[in-house]
Design an enzyme around this catalytic site. Structure first.
Site, PDB file in Angstrom:
ATOM      1  N   SER A 138     -44.748  32.225  50.632  1.00 19.46           N
ATOM      2  CA  SER A 138     -46.065  32.095  50.405  1.00 19.46           C
ATOM      3  C   SER A 138     -46.650  30.640  51.107  1.00 19.46           C
ATOM      4  CB  SER A 138     -46.724  32.200  49.231  1.00 19.46           C
ATOM      5  OG  SER A 138     -48.039  31.676  48.880  1.00 19.46           O
ATOM      6  N   TYR A 152     -46.523  29.386  40.372  1.00 19.77           N
ATOM      7  CA  TYR A 152     -45.860  30.132  41.650  1.00 19.77           C
ATOM      8  C   TYR A 152     -45.808  28.976  42.782  1.00 19.77           C
ATOM      9  CZ  TYR A 152     -46.996  33.349  45.622  1.00 19.77           C
ATOM     10  OH  TYR A 152     -46.947  34.231  46.601  1.00 19.77           O
TER      11      TYR A 152
END
Length: 251
Positions: A138, A152
């Site tokens: 990501s 995250y």
């Protein structure tokens, strides 16, 4: 474009839906023999049944022993493995500043250990085939994305460091490894499908403000890049983090 993937043997983790599913379909169309993986037996079975000759293996890759079992079953079924796609991950976590020890552990298991476990388990088989590893990551691991969970973002930054750092020792065994830092991709039951349901206007404003192309990504677009990176056409590419975000990040 002829990607020279016909007959290659691939396992894709987290492939019963979304990005993993799209990658499995793309590799299958290129003539690969594919193994799909997920934690829910019914979902894995359904996804595999829709691809002729595909095999489904249920298991939790965040557990080292499970990762080894999955690789052993896959290599036995396929008589080897050429391509490992590490797609397991999730951006769902607590808001910034609300982290706990348990949440750090959970998010790192899903977004980092799921990859390191599988690479370790597949390393011997991939060295025999001079194979390829592709990690789906990501843009949250590249720069601070406002509102993104800190857990995250840290896990994905660690994944990028892992890919860059492990490239040389894997390269000595003839194995290539790359990551794709995906931007905002929408599919069924994704974070962005939920956000669109909750407040489509806010999503539209964010896209207009922050994303050069002004739209969300599609799983097929991630699959297209993954398929290229899995192919011999990218044979000089390893240790890279390939950004695919519609022009959102500025790093």
């Amino acid at each position: 474009m002829q990607l020279k993937l016909a007959g290659k043997k691939a396992i894709i983790t987290g492939s019963s839906r979304g990005i993993g599913r799209a990658i499995a379909v793309a590799l299958h169309k290129e003539g690969c023999r594919v193994v799909l993986n997920g934690r829910t037996a019914a979902d894995v079975s359904l996804a595999a049944s829709e691809l002729s000759g595909a095999i489904g293996i249920v298991g939790d890759v965040t557990r080292p022993n499970e990762a080894h079992r999955i690789i052993n079953e896959a290599t036995t079924a396929l008589d080897g493995i050429d391509i490992l796609i590490c797609n397991v991950g999730s951006g769902r976590s607590v808001p910034p500043g609300k982290e706990t020890l348990e949440e750090w552990q959970r998010v790192f298991e899903i977004n980092l250990w799921s990859t390191t476990n599988m690479v370790e388990a597949a390393r011997e088989a991939l060295s025999l085939s001079q194979g390829v590893v592709i990690c789906i990551s990501s843009i949250c691991g590249l720069e601070v994305v406002p509102g993104a969970p800190v857990t995250y973002s840290a896990a994905k930054a660690a994944l990028h460091a892992y890919v860059r750092g492990i490239a040389e020792p894997l390269g000595e065994q003839g194995i290539r490894i790359n990551a794709i830092a995906a931007g905002n991709v929408i599919f069924e039951d994704s974070v962005w499908s939920r956000k669109m349901t909750e407040d489509a206007i806010a999503v539209r404003q964010m896209l207009d403000r922050d994303v050069a192309l002004g739209r969300l990504g599609d799983p097929q677009e991630i699959a297209n890049l993954a398929t290229y990176l899995a192919s011999p056409l990218s044979g000089f590419a390893t240790g890279g983090v390939w950004k695919l975000d519609g022009g959102q990040t500025r790093c």
